[in-house]
Design a protein around this motif. Structure first.
Motif, PDB file in Angstrom:
ATOM      1  N   ILE A 111      10.118   2.843   4.379  1.00 29.63           N
ATOM      2  CA  ILE A 111       9.452   1.907   3.459  1.00 29.63           C
ATOM      3  C   ILE A 111      10.473   1.547   2.385  1.00 29.63           C
ATOM      4  O   ILE A 111      11.239   2.407   1.922  1.00 29.63           O
ATOM      5  N   ALA A 149       8.600  -1.450   6.424  1.00 36.83           N
ATOM      6  CA  ALA A 149       7.805  -2.371   5.583  1.00 36.83           C
ATOM      7  C   ALA A 149       8.488  -2.493   4.232  1.00 36.83           C
ATOM      8  O   ALA A 149       8.902  -1.487   3.645  1.00 36.83           O
ATOM      9  N   TYR A 153       5.357   4.569   8.845  1.00 35.89           N
ATOM     10  CA  TYR A 153       6.583   3.780   9.072  1.00 35.89           C
ATOM     11  C   TYR A 153       7.777   4.727   9.167  1.00 35.89           C
ATOM     12  O   TYR A 153       7.772   5.813   8.595  1.00 35.89           O
ATOM     13  N   GLU A 210       8.146  -5.940   8.410  1.00 34.48           N
ATOM     14  CA  GLU A 210       6.912  -6.359   7.721  1.00 34.48           C
ATOM     15  C   GLU A 210       7.230  -6.584   6.253  1.00 34.48           C
ATOM     16  O   GLU A 210       7.806  -5.695   5.605  1.00 34.48           O
ATOM     17  N   ARG A 243       5.278  -7.239   2.837  1.00 34.58           N
ATOM     18  CA  ARG A 243       3.944  -7.306   2.237  1.00 34.58           C
ATOM     19  C   ARG A 243       4.079  -7.714   0.777  1.00 34.58           C
ATOM     20  O   ARG A 243       4.597  -6.939  -0.042  1.00 34.58           O
TER      21      ARG A 243
END
Ligand SMILES: Cc1cc2nc3c(=O)[nH]c(=O)nc-3n(C[C@H](O)[C@H](O)[C@H](O)COP(=O)(O)OP(=O)(O)OC[C@H]3O[C@@H](n4cnc5c(N)ncnc54)[C@H](O)[C@@H]3O)c2cc1C
Length: 473
Positions: free
Chosen positions: A6, A29, A3, A221, A223
């Protein structure tokens, strides 16, 4: 997997950072260990009731279009519309000390009139202080901390007035016991007294769901149930993370909202572990009970939206020796925000200072019992105080007899859902305004960078992402 950036944690700080990064086409993410987003300001359902974790108030309320205000800036940077938040303003709030009451609202003149009435000998000094704070930048200075208590002692002659101003400010954001840094005091004074308090219709879910929708809509994203076990450091720079399940992810920049000490504790084994000074460990945390009532708070005499109180002339803002301190606290009546959609039931929240280490060390068998007993005693203490002092506006009745359901969370709950040691809410007293950790490519966002609360933590995420991960954007 690789990525551009993060982000550790899907609280307000992490979501603010994630949106900025995704907006500038960074492959990003957000990794969150919990099964839901929000961190300290999340939401949950229990036995058919919907509760907010941390929301008493969105501070920094200004109407749409007020240029340069923190709320306006945050909305602009995240490309959100003021109307989407559906903010209902507070009616009024109050600060109660033995024999004294100050009311305030989103109309700044109210507090100035109240101070002139209750502290006429300090009215001019308070007006001068107000002007100074109104003109100050909503900016964290990069310097040694200065005691707000000491500054107020120079600016005001009446120590009782200083106490009454400090109580709401400490409760809404001081990581320092019995004081607050002057820079943080200025920010919070503006956020609470000069700007004001509001509540989004539907509670914190509304803001969080907007943020997550915006983030995902930009391709970010998110998660969930994805904890970071280790931060991989190589050649003095952060290169990525190892997840709880052993998966490795690489990145160019890592932003962490886990807290300074918590983040340093994740550095990979061979990375130099910077020592965390004992003074840097925060201790300020709280127990909060949320009572569902069989009537509205106003029908029980609770007309204020928030009520900050101290049963003593000098309040103790420090981790108590025992599990809870009953001598100060705050109540919040969400029904008392103006809203086109009244809440389906009466709600009263009560927050008091707790000893996080003691709550976390309680044996499992004792925990539930102590929690119920002490939450009850905290409500009783507040009722006894207001009955004894007979403040203007009538009695603020003990609401236990009118409670149909009550949920209580403690530092142990906070530790469980956010990972903060001893369930500490306001992080370390030593904030790191530039976000630097001493490890290249690894920066702090949120609480330990220095901005607290919803608007504060979102701002922190935005500012840190702009500065450390979007420099070439
Ligand atoms: C009782 C209470 C009342 C409050 N009332 C208000 C209020 O009325 N108004 C207001 O503006 N603010 C309020 N606050 C404060 C506000 O909630 C916080 O200042 C703000 O939410 C902090 O956001 P943050 O992003 O810095 O940190 P956090 O919310 O702590 O987010 C950090 C996130 O990181 C995650 N995480 C940590 N470690 C890892 C790991 N290793 N891997 C993956 N994920 C990890 C955690 O699970 C968490 O979700 C309140 C807080 C509490 C507890």
């Amino acid at each position: 997997m690789r990525y551009d950036a993060i982000v550790i944690g899907a609280g307000m700080g992490g979501l603010g950072a994630g949106i900025r990064l995704a907006m500038f086409d960074r492959r990003v993410a957000i990794l969150e260990r919990h099964y839901v987003w929000g961190g300290l300001n999340s939401f949950y359902g229990k036995d058919g009731y919907a509760f907010d974790v941390g929301l008493h108030a969105l501070t920094n309320y200004v109407p749409p279009g007020v240029r340069g205000a923190p709320l306006t800036r945050v909305l602009k940077q995240l490309r959100l519309r003021h109307a989407d938040l559906a903010l209902g303003e507070q009616g009024h709030s109050e600060v109660l000390f033995p024999g004294r009451r100050l009311a305030f609202s989103n109309e700044p003149s109210l507090l100035q009139e109240e101070v002139a009435r209750a502290f006429p000998h300090d009215a001019d000094r308070f007006r001068a202080l107000w002007r100074e704070l109104e003109a100050s930048e909503w900016d964290l200075p990069q310097r040694e901390t200065i005691s707000a208590r000491a500054v107020l002692a120079e600016r005001l002659t009446d120590a009782d007035l200083a106490e009454m101003l400090l109580l709401p400010i400490c409760y809404y954001g001081s990581a320092t016991e019995d004081d607050i840094d002057w820079g943080a005091f200025k920010i919070l004074f503006k956020s609470i007294f000069i700007e004001g308090l509001a509540r989004p219709e539907g509670g914190v879910r509304r803001i969080l769901n907007l943020l997550v929708k915006r983030y995902r809509g930009l391709g970010g994203e998110l998660r969930l149930r994805t904890g970071v076990r280790e931060i991989v450091v190589d050649g003095g720079a952060a290169r990525g993370v190892v997840l709880d399940d052993g998966t490795e992810l690489e990145c160019d920049v890592l932003l962490s909202s886990a807290g300074y000490a918590e983040t340093m504790g994740l550095l990979s084994g061979d990375a130099p572990q910077p020592p965390v000074d004992e003074k840097e460990r925060g201790r300020m945390t709280f127990l909060e009970s949320i009572s569902v009532l069989d009537r509205t708070p106003a029908e029980l005499g609770h007309h204020a939206t928030t009520c900050f109180y101290s049963t003593r002339d000098r309040f103790a803002y420090r981790s108590p020796e025992s599990l809870l301190d009953f001598t100060s606290g705050l109540t919040c009546a969400p029904n008392n925000y103006r809203s086109e959609k009244p809440l389906p039931q009466g709600l009263l929240r009560l927050t008091v200072i707790a000893n996080g280490a003691a709550w976390c060390a309680l044996p499992e068998g004792e925990y539930a019992e102590r929690k119920a007993e002490l939450a009850d005693r905290a409500i009783a203490s507040f009722g006894e105080f207001t009955a004894r002092e007979s403040f203007p506006g009538g009695s603020r009745d003990d609401w236990r007899e009118h409670t149909v359901y009550r949920d209580t969370f403690t530092p142990r709950t906070i530790r469980h859902f956010t990972g903060h040691p001893d369930g500490v809410v306001y992080g370390s007293p030593a904030k790191r305004g530039d976000g630097a950790t001493g490890v290249d490519g690894l920066y702090l966002v949120g609480t330990d960078q220095g901005y607290l609360g919803i608007v504060g933590a979102l701002s922190s995420g935005i500012i840190m992402a702009n500065r450390h991960a979007l420099v070439s954007a």
